[in-house]
Scaffold this active site. Structure first.
Site, short mmCIF file in Angstrom:
data_model
loop_
_atom_site.label_atom_id
_atom_site.label_comp_id
_atom_site.label_asym_id
_atom_site.label_seq_id
_atom_site.Cartn_x
_atom_site.Cartn_y
_atom_site.Cartn_z
N LYS A 113 48.80 42.86 27.91
CA LYS A 113 49.35 41.88 28.54
C LYS A 113 49.04 40.80 29.33
O LYS A 113 48.83 39.90 28.46
CB LYS A 113 50.19 42.55 29.41
CG LYS A 113 50.77 41.27 30.85
CD LYS A 113 52.48 42.12 31.63
CE LYS A 113 51.45 42.84 32.66
NZ LYS A 113 50.59 41.40 33.24
N THR A 114 47.94 40.96 29.74
CA THR A 114 46.94 39.91 30.48
C THR A 114 46.11 39.32 29.48
O THR A 114 46.18 37.79 29.63
CB THR A 114 46.03 40.56 31.29
OG1 THR A 114 46.86 41.57 32.90
CG2 THR A 114 45.69 40.21 32.35
N ARG A 132 49.87 55.98 33.55
CA ARG A 132 48.42 55.76 34.25
C ARG A 132 47.92 56.45 33.87
O ARG A 132 46.18 55.87 33.82
CB ARG A 132 48.95 55.72 35.43
CG ARG A 132 50.13 54.92 36.71
CD ARG A 132 49.81 53.72 36.15
NE ARG A 132 50.90 53.13 35.32
CZ ARG A 132 50.74 51.88 34.39
NH1 ARG A 132 50.36 50.60 34.76
NH2 ARG A 132 51.65 52.16 33.62
N ASP A 181 54.68 35.67 34.26
CA ASP A 181 53.99 37.38 34.23
C ASP A 181 55.32 38.06 34.93
O ASP A 181 56.02 37.90 35.57
CB ASP A 181 52.86 37.08 34.59
CG ASP A 181 51.75 38.22 34.84
OD1 ASP A 181 52.04 39.13 33.72
OD2 ASP A 181 50.95 39.48 35.33
N GLU A 182 55.19 39.66 34.40
CA GLU A 182 55.97 40.29 34.87
C GLU A 182 57.69 40.13 34.77
O GLU A 182 57.82 40.26 36.40
CB GLU A 182 55.35 40.90 36.25
CG GLU A 182 53.58 41.25 36.41
CD GLU A 182 53.87 43.02 35.61
OE1 GLU A 182 54.63 42.79 35.31
OE2 GLU A 182 52.63 43.67 35.38
N GLN A 220 59.47 48.95 32.53
CA GLN A 220 58.45 49.61 33.80
C GLN A 220 58.78 48.49 35.08
O GLN A 220 58.83 48.50 36.11
CB GLN A 220 57.32 48.80 33.95
CG GLN A 220 56.53 49.67 33.07
CD GLN A 220 55.39 49.39 32.80
OE1 GLN A 220 54.03 49.44 33.94
NE2 GLN A 220 54.46 48.70 31.59
#
Length: 720
Positions: free
Chosen positions: A33-34, A600, A220-221, A251
């Site tokens: 994503k980043t 995770r 973002d997010e 998420q």
């Protein structure tokens, strides 16, 4: 192909190069994503589609903003100046200072922190003659901030929305609070977005100015946005419609702080013709981990849908998820410790491991086990158990019971909860104590006897000293577990936390329950206090390689080789309080939280659940989380001392059934009830043969031949 595009997979490249029109990038866990967001930013600048000041890039944290700035500069090969890049609040504040006069502020307005906000609200409540005892200021402030998060100023709040809070005067109080802020030329954090959104709504010329300026918007997010953030972004995107939101609906786990998963779910409706690009190649986890997580989250109805698959060469193999069924929560902590030691022997580092809990109170058992084994650890996103404010307060009360002359403990709790004993009263106490070389408690007794303390402070001291004397008598008669439970209730400490409506208050109450539960492991209160002192001293000199211990919420965005997920039981995960308050919607968020926990892990996941947990000093039955049934069995291996136990589990209901007569959760038993008399010989699958010492209802105290004395529920043993 340009160098900055060469490292992207086809889906990532599409997300970068689709620059015009609304774009939703559904980026699953570990899918880059980043990289996509920063590369898209750099691509827009490199392609000459906009200058740095014509791109609005919004993040949720300062850390994410710094990382994006650094990555964009690295891709461009030079520092970038004039960026509109930052958090929602930072960018809103920057805009608001440009147009502050439109909402009655000057550009030099002050931004109040949480303490200043609460102090100002208390002043307003006093002026409005609203009883702060009946309507605690944190409760009132929580409601005001919730309205601000939803973009609702005083004029938009209806009587139905306000209800009877503050005696039915909540709207007037909200308006008065806002008026005081303006009079002080101040804004709180909620005002930053609320005010700029109102400005953009009511001033078309200002909105048009930003439409001309911002050619592209990057977010973002997006799944974590609240209503006012959503409104602000929609207003700014109405000009050119070149908005790209990156997020993962699977998420979205922050509804308790205002996040609305619906914002991302309705993106295509909000922006007709939007392009939805799914990033499903995961570069973090193995195939079994991804398959298990995908199988679990597929049970959620409220999602846009995607399926993670391994993106790297090493992702196809890997271990299945291990599910360990254990007899009790103490064995759970031991099992985690044993697995950690095994992994260390095989060459794994502690820094590559994490224990992720659903609730903060769970950390205590693992902290103590790690200390016993000499394994260094760090608590991420919070304090170690015995460092938390409510636990330190409880310990201070306990110290005073054992040692009445403990001045430091007395100073900590003398006005907690509030008893009207302020700075002036404490100054008098200290002066007399020093002059007489006497402890503060004895000094207070003498001054009260002499009539030197009057009014509210005198009454508060008299009440506290009498209560301490009574609790010492209870300690001698009933023991330390009963005494501390009684103390926390009778002192008003528990009620103080119940009146606190901040999001962390329920967790603080759970921590106190765990504190009382920890007392049961020690014969005396003094023995417990010695233990705590040694625990507190242990950590600081540990080496730098440490295992991480945190809640699943705090773990979002992090990754580890090995992840331990304890406490997967109904009522704990999914959390019963969340289910009671939020029903099916809350259950889906709990499932998303479980999905976050699993994803995770890079190499292995160990999920644990216990058949019994001790609440206060009593053992209670636990049944496995429904989430374990929702993970495809082909991706699991099951084991543990209680693996053979079969239990009934609610599969459809969102919460435990309730007993209509008592209003308490109905009990789920592992086997039929058994009754045993004192002196009876029994057999336990784990602890072997033993003799019943006491039998109270279905709780037995048993002296095992090889394992010592333990408390066990009757259904876990059988006649010898």
């Amino acid at each position: 192909m340009a160098e900055h595009l060469a490292r992207l997979n086809p889906e990532q490249r599409m997300a970068v190069e689709t620059t015009d029109g609304p774009v939703l990038v559904l980026a699953g866990a570990g899918t880059g994503k980043t990289r996509v967001l920063t590369t898209r930013f750099a691509h827009i600048l490199l392609a000459g589609k906009a200058s740095p000041g014509q791109v609005l890039a919004v993040t949720f944290t300062n850390k994410a903003a710094r990382e994006m700035r650094e990555r964009v500069a690295a891709l461009l090969g030079r520092p970038v100046e004039g960026l509109w890049l930052g958090t929602f609040h930072a960018l809103a504040a920057r805009m608001l200072r440009r147009h502050a006069e439109l909402v009655g502020l000057s550009p030099q307005f002050t931004i109040l922190d949480a303490d200043d906000q609460l102090r100002l609200l208390k002043q307003v409540m006093e002026a409005e003659r609203i009883d702060a005892k009946r309507w605690p200021p944190p409760l009132v402030m929580g409601q005001i901030q919730r309205w601000k998060d939803r973009g609702e100023g005083p004029a938009r709040v209806t009587p139905a929305m306000a209800g009877d809070l503050a005696g039915g005067r909540m709207i007037a109080l909200y308006a008065a609070y806002q008026g005081r802020l303006k009079a002080l030329n101040a804004a709180d954090f909620g005002d930053l977005l609320l005010d700029i959104t109102e400005i953009l709504r009511n001033n078309p010329d200002v909105l048009a100015q930003y439409h001309r300026q911002f050619r592209y918007i990057l977010v973002d997010e997006y799944q974590d946005t609240n209503v006012v953030q959503y409104l602000w972004l929609r207003l700014l995107a109405q000009g050119r419609h070149n908005i790209c939101c990156v997020g993962d609906d699977d998420q979205s786990i922050y509804s308790w702080r205002g996040a609305e998963v619906e914002n991302i779910l309705r993106f295509e409706k909000d922006f007709p013709g939007a392009k939805v690009i799914r990033l499903e190649r995961n570069y973090r986890s193995t195939a079994p981990i991804l398959a298990a997580a995908s199988g679990l989250i597929a049970h959620n109805a409220g999602r846009l849908g995607k399926t993670l698959r391994p993106g790297g060469a090493g992702g196809e193999g890997g271990e299945k998820l291990a599910v360990l069924s254990l007899w009790d929560s103490e064995e759970e902590a031991r099992a985690v410790g044993e697995r950690i030691e095994t992994l260390l022997k095989s060459g794994d580092s502690l820094a590559a491991m994490a224990i992720l809990v659903r609730a903060g109170f769970q950390t205590r058992a693992f902290e103590e086990r790690l200390i016993t084994l000499g394994i260094p650890y760090r608590v991420i996103g919070g304090l170690r158990f015995y460092e938390r404010a409510e636990i330190r307060d409880a310990i201070a009360y306990a110290r005073l019971l054992v040692q009445p002359g403990d001045d430091l403990a007395f100073e900590r709790i003398v006005n907690v909860p509030r008893r009207g004993i302020g700075a002036a009263a404490m100054k008098t106490l200290h002066e007399h104590a020093r002059a007489a070389d006497m402890p503060l408690t004895k000094t207070a007794e003498n001054l009260l006897a002499a009539g030197s303390f009057r009014g509210r402070a005198g009454e508060g001291l008299r009440t506290l000293l009498a209560a301490l004397a009574m609790w010492r008598e209870t300690l001698a008669r009933e023991g330390h577990v009963m005494t501390m439970r009684q103390l926390l209730d009778e002192s008003g400490y528990t009620d103080m936390l119940k009146a606190d409506k901040s999001p962390d208050a329920p967790g603080r109450l759970e921590n106190l329950k765990e504190f009382v539960r920890a007392l049961a492991d020690f014969e005396t209160l003094a023995g417990f206090l010695d233990h705590v002192a040694l625990v507190m001293e242990n950590e600081e000199n540990a080496e730098s390689d440490k295992i991480s211990l945190m809640t699943v919420h705090a773990a979002k965005g992090l990754e580890f080789d090995t992840v331990f997920l304890p406490g997967w039981e109904e009522g704990l995960f999914p959390n019963q309080r969340a289910l009671d308050e939020g029903g099916v919607k809350a259950l889906e968020e709990e499932r998303r939280l479980a999905y976050v926990g699993i994803t995770r892990a890079r190499k292995r996941v160990i999920i644990l659940h216990a058949a019994q947990r001790r609440i206060y000093a009593n053992w209670q039955d636990s049944i496995p989380s429904r989430f374990l049934d929702e993970i495809p069995e082909e991706w699991l291996t099951r084991g543990g001392s209680a693996h053979s136990v079969r239990v009934s589990r609610p599969r459809v209901a969102t919460s435990f059934p309730r007993d209509a007569r008592a209003g308490t959760p109905a009990r789920h038993t592992l086997t039929a009830r058994r009754r045993f008399a004192e002196g009876a010989r029994i057999f336990h699958e784990k602890f072997g043969h033993g003799t019943v010492i006491t039998a109270e209802n279905d709780s037995l105290e048993i002296a095992f031949d090889a394992a010592g004395v333990k408390h066990i529920l009757a259904q876990f043993v059988e006649p010898a």
